[in-house]
Scaffold this motif. Structure first.
Motif, PDB file in Angstrom:
ATOM      1  N   GLU A  68       0.825  -1.217   0.000  1.00 32.40           N
ATOM      2  CA  GLU A  68       0.000   0.000   0.000  1.00 32.40           C
ATOM      3  C   GLU A  68       0.853   1.258   0.000  1.00 32.40           C
ATOM      4  O   GLU A  68       0.574   2.222  -0.726  1.00 32.40           O
ATOM      5  CB  GLU A  68      -0.934  -0.013   1.204  1.00 32.40           C
ATOM      6  CG  GLU A  68      -1.954   1.109   1.191  1.00 32.40           C
ATOM      7  CD  GLU A  68      -2.954   0.995   2.329  1.00 32.40           C
ATOM      8  OE1 GLU A  68      -3.844   1.862   2.402  1.00 32.40           O
ATOM      9  OE2 GLU A  68      -2.841   0.049   3.138  1.00 32.40           O
ATOM     10  N   THR A  69       1.893   1.289   0.809  1.00 31.40           N
ATOM     11  CA  THR A  69       2.771   2.461   0.838  1.00 31.40           C
ATOM     12  C   THR A  69       3.967   2.318  -0.098  1.00 31.40           C
ATOM     13  O   THR A  69       4.576   3.319  -0.492  1.00 31.40           O
ATOM     14  CB  THR A  69       3.297   2.718   2.264  1.00 31.40           C
ATOM     15  OG1 THR A  69       3.965   1.533   2.738  1.00 31.40           O
ATOM     16  CG2 THR A  69       2.148   3.043   3.210  1.00 31.40           C
ATOM     17  N   LEU A  70       4.295   1.070  -0.483  1.00 31.36           N
ATOM     18  CA  LEU A  70       5.452   0.864  -1.348  1.00 31.36           C
ATOM     19  C   LEU A  70       5.172   1.192  -2.802  1.00 31.36           C
ATOM     20  O   LEU A  70       6.088   1.584  -3.541  1.00 31.36           O
ATOM     21  CB  LEU A  70       5.924  -0.590  -1.245  1.00 31.36           C
ATOM     22  CG  LEU A  70       6.604  -1.020   0.052  1.00 31.36           C
ATOM     23  CD1 LEU A  70       7.131  -2.443  -0.089  1.00 31.36           C
ATOM     24  CD2 LEU A  70       7.726  -0.071   0.432  1.00 31.36           C
ATOM     25  N   GLN A  71       3.929   1.027  -3.246  1.00 35.54           N
ATOM     26  CA  GLN A  71       3.617   1.242  -4.663  1.00 35.54           C
ATOM     27  C   GLN A  71       4.054   2.629  -5.154  1.00 35.54           C
ATOM     28  O   GLN A  71       4.741   2.732  -6.181  1.00 35.54           O
ATOM     29  CB  GLN A  71       2.127   1.005  -4.923  1.00 35.54           C
ATOM     30  CG  GLN A  71       1.747   0.930  -6.396  1.00 35.54           C
ATOM     31  CD  GLN A  71       1.554   2.304  -7.041  1.00 35.54           C
ATOM     32  OE1 GLN A  71       1.199   3.268  -6.354  1.00 35.54           O
ATOM     33  NE2 GLN A  71       1.771   2.389  -8.346  1.00 35.54           N
ATOM     34  N   PRO A  72       3.692   3.717  -4.478  1.00 31.57           N
ATOM     35  CA  PRO A  72       4.158   5.022  -4.969  1.00 31.57           C
ATOM     36  C   PRO A  72       5.664   5.199  -4.838  1.00 31.57           C
ATOM     37  O   PRO A  72       6.287   5.890  -5.658  1.00 31.57           O
ATOM     38  CB  PRO A  72       3.394   6.026  -4.093  1.00 31.57           C
ATOM     39  CG  PRO A  72       2.971   5.258  -2.885  1.00 31.57           C
ATOM     40  CD  PRO A  72       2.752   3.860  -3.340  1.00 31.57           C
ATOM     41  N   LYS A  73       6.268   4.557  -3.852  1.00 30.09           N
ATOM     42  CA  LYS A  73       7.714   4.714  -3.655  1.00 30.09           C
ATOM     43  C   LYS A  73       8.498   3.995  -4.736  1.00 30.09           C
ATOM     44  O   LYS A  73       9.477   4.536  -5.265  1.00 30.09           O
ATOM     45  CB  LYS A  73       8.106   4.196  -2.262  1.00 30.09           C
ATOM     46  CG  LYS A  73       7.551   5.044  -1.128  1.00 30.09           C
ATOM     47  CD  LYS A  73       7.883   4.458   0.237  1.00 30.09           C
ATOM     48  CE  LYS A  73       7.261   5.319   1.339  1.00 30.09           C
ATOM     49  NZ  LYS A  73       7.510   4.761   2.692  1.00 30.09           N
ATOM     50  N   ILE A  74       8.087   2.783  -5.070  1.00 25.55           N
ATOM     51  CA  ILE A  74       8.799   2.053  -6.121  1.00 25.55           C
ATOM     52  C   ILE A  74       8.543   2.708  -7.478  1.00 25.55           C
ATOM     53  O   ILE A  74       9.430   2.765  -8.333  1.00 25.55           O
ATOM     54  CB  ILE A  74       8.407   0.556  -6.140  1.00 25.55           C
ATOM     55  CG1 ILE A  74       9.215  -0.206  -7.176  1.00 25.55           C
ATOM     56  CG2 ILE A  74       6.933   0.358  -6.412  1.00 25.55           C
ATOM     57  CD1 ILE A  74      10.710  -0.181  -6.946  1.00 25.55           C
ATOM     58  N   SER A  75       7.352   3.252  -7.677  1.00 28.11           N
ATOM     59  CA  SER A  75       7.047   3.945  -8.932  1.00 28.11           C
ATOM     60  C   SER A  75       7.932   5.171  -9.099  1.00 28.11           C
ATOM     61  O   SER A  75       8.473   5.428 -10.187  1.00 28.11           O
ATOM     62  CB  SER A  75       5.569   4.351  -8.969  1.00 28.11           C
ATOM     63  OG  SER A  75       4.727   3.215  -8.972  1.00 28.11           O
ATOM     64  N   ALA A  76       8.111   5.920  -8.009  1.00 26.80           N
ATOM     65  CA  ALA A  76       8.967   7.106  -8.058  1.00 26.80           C
ATOM     66  C   ALA A  76      10.424   6.719  -8.277  1.00 26.80           C
ATOM     67  O   ALA A  76      11.158   7.389  -9.011  1.00 26.80           O
ATOM     68  CB  ALA A  76       8.821   7.901  -6.765  1.00 26.80           C
ATOM     69  N   GLU A  77      10.839   5.620  -7.670  1.00 29.61           N
ATOM     70  CA  GLU A  77      12.229   5.178  -7.761  1.00 29.61           C
ATOM     71  C   GLU A  77      12.581   4.693  -9.164  1.00 29.61           C
ATOM     72  O   GLU A  77      13.670   4.968  -9.677  1.00 29.61           O
ATOM     73  CB  GLU A  77      12.467   4.055  -6.746  1.00 29.61           C
ATOM     74  CG  GLU A  77      13.891   3.562  -6.670  1.00 29.61           C
ATOM     75  CD  GLU A  77      14.837   4.551  -5.996  1.00 29.61           C
ATOM     76  OE1 GLU A  77      16.060   4.422  -6.206  1.00 29.61           O
ATOM     77  OE2 GLU A  77      14.354   5.451  -5.276  1.00 29.61           O
ATOM     78  N   ILE A  78      11.638   3.989  -9.811  1.00 28.37           N
ATOM     79  CA  ILE A  78      11.937   3.384 -11.100  1.00 28.37           C
ATOM     80  C   ILE A  78      11.559   4.288 -12.279  1.00 28.37           C
ATOM     81  O   ILE A  78      11.980   4.071 -13.404  1.00 28.37           O
ATOM     82  CB  ILE A  78      11.243   2.009 -11.221  1.00 28.37           C
ATOM     83  CG1 ILE A  78      11.973   1.124 -12.232  1.00 28.37           C
ATOM     84  CG2 ILE A  78       9.758   2.163 -11.553  1.00 28.37           C
ATOM     85  CD1 ILE A  78      11.582  -0.331 -12.190  1.00 28.37           C
ATOM     86  N   GLY A  79      10.734   5.302 -12.022  1.00 29.54           N
ATOM     87  CA  GLY A  79      10.451   6.289 -13.050  1.00 29.54           C
ATOM     88  C   GLY A  79       9.190   6.077 -13.860  1.00 29.54           C
ATOM     89  O   GLY A  79       8.949   6.790 -14.821  1.00 29.54           O
ATOM     90  N   PHE A  80       8.389   5.085 -13.520  1.00 29.72           N
ATOM     91  CA  PHE A  80       7.087   4.906 -14.170  1.00 29.72           C
ATOM     92  C   PHE A  80       6.122   4.277 -13.163  1.00 29.72           C
ATOM     93  O   PHE A  80       6.545   3.690 -12.166  1.00 29.72           O
ATOM     94  CB  PHE A  80       7.187   4.050 -15.437  1.00 29.72           C
ATOM     95  CG  PHE A  80       7.773   2.679 -15.225  1.00 29.72           C
ATOM     96  CD1 PHE A  80       6.998   1.612 -14.773  1.00 29.72           C
ATOM     97  CD2 PHE A  80       9.109   2.437 -15.507  1.00 29.72           C
ATOM     98  CE1 PHE A  80       7.529   0.353 -14.590  1.00 29.72           C
ATOM     99  CE2 PHE A  80       9.664   1.161 -15.323  1.00 29.72           C
ATOM    100  CZ  PHE A  80       8.864   0.126 -14.865  1.00 29.72           C
ATOM    101  N   ASN A  81       4.826   4.427 -13.441  1.00 35.27           N
ATOM    102  CA  ASN A  81       3.838   3.874 -12.519  1.00 35.27           C
ATOM    103  C   ASN A  81       3.843   2.349 -12.582  1.00 35.27           C
ATOM    104  O   ASN A  81       3.753   1.757 -13.656  1.00 35.27           O
ATOM    105  CB  ASN A  81       2.437   4.388 -12.866  1.00 35.27           C
ATOM    106  CG  ASN A  81       1.402   3.920 -11.854  1.00 35.27           C
ATOM    107  OD1 ASN A  81       1.534   4.147 -10.664  1.00 35.27           O
ATOM    108  ND2 ASN A  81       0.378   3.241 -12.335  1.00 35.27           N
ATOM    109  N   VAL A  82       3.954   1.723 -11.420  1.00 32.52           N
ATOM    110  CA  VAL A  82       3.991   0.261 -11.332  1.00 32.52           C
ATOM    111  C   VAL A  82       2.676  -0.214 -10.718  1.00 32.52           C
ATOM    112  O   VAL A  82       2.480  -0.130  -9.506  1.00 32.52           O
ATOM    113  CB  VAL A  82       5.166  -0.219 -10.462  1.00 32.52           C
ATOM    114  CG1 VAL A  82       5.184  -1.750 -10.394  1.00 32.52           C
ATOM    115  CG2 VAL A  82       6.492   0.306 -11.003  1.00 32.52           C
TER     116      VAL A  82
END
Length: 261
Positions: A68-82
């Motif tokens: 729930e909290t990781l989705q926006p963080k990993i998306s920001a880290e990798i550069g696209f929405n995951v």
């Protein structure tokens, strides 16, 4: 610490669903508020980049707290929405619908029951299991890994503990008063949660028991590494160890993905 596969209430098929869902709601609340799994973002990024996958398939999601909290963080880290798809053998649809709404559909779910040892071929993406791998006996845990290898899917196992004795003492001292204090703030709000916490304290008792047993049941990095040696199939990259939270707490992890030639 050795592994002991003791009895957990939540695992029993006859266990009342109203209690199981409230217990997983509590776990979700704690995971998201404390950011327990923040240290695994680099491992999720590695699996996505190495496989070229652009989505995550979460198995044994419970109430969905791990991502729930990781989705926006990993998306920001990798550069696209995951995007993330939540699945479980016992789908917690009420909790997942709230997460889907709050995430603006970045996190969705599969409403049908999904067996982690035999994931339907139409459900693809980097596979993750948060706070759930310890529920499985060794042969079942091995089958989960083997199914990922058979279908050439990356998989990440994450347990929010370092499997240490002081964590058992911490659970016994901190969990009971903490649950009594945070229960009114857990969403979605449920009268059943209040009833089975304050009038009949079934949720705190069962959650405390399962929390202690969960630590005893967890597979250490050494145990996870031994499992990977028994897998049959194409060459895989496997990494296991501890990811450290900023609080000093440890997260056990195992990640694996097809070896790139």
């Amino acid at each position: 610490m050795k592994r002991f596969h003791l009895f957990e209430w939540e695992d029993q098929t006859w266990f009342p669903d109203v209690l199981r869902r409230n217990m997983t709601d509590y776990l979700r609340f704690m995971i998201t508020r404390l950011g327990i799994y923040d240290p695994v973002v680099p491992h999720l990024k590695e699996m996505l980049e190495k496989t070229g996958q652009r989505q995550i398939l979460d198995l044994c999601s419970g109430a969905g707290g791990g991502l729930e909290t990781l989705q926006p963080k990993i998306s920001a880290e990798i550069g696209f929405n995951v995007p993330v798809t939540l699945t479980d053998k016992f789908p917690n649809l009420e909790a997942w619908q709230q997460i889907q709404t709050e995430s603006k559909n970045a996190i969705q779910f599969e409403p049908q029951s999904v067996d982690a040892t035999n994931v339907p071929a139409n459900l693809t993406g980097v596979r993750t299991l948060f706070s759930s791998f310890h529920h499985f006996k060794p042969e079942e845990a091995q089958a989960i890994l083997q199914d990922a290898v058979n279908k050439k899917q990356a998989i990440g196992i994450f347990e929010g503990s370092g499997k240490q004795y002081h964590e058992l003492l911490l659970a016994g001292l901190v969990f009971p008063p903490l649950m009594l204090g945070i229960t009114p703030f857990i969403r979605p709000f449920k009268l059943s949660r209040l009833f089975f916490t304050y009038l009949i304290p079934a949720i705190p008792v069962f959650t405390l028991w399962d929390g202690v047993v969960s630590v005893l049941r967890m597979y250490s990095p050494e145990m996870l590494s031994e499992m990977t040696k028994k897998l049959e199939g194409p060459p895989y990259v496997w990494k296991t160890g501890y990811a450290r939270h900023k609080s000093g707490a440890k997260v056990i992890y195992l990640i694996g993905y097809p070896e790139v030639n």
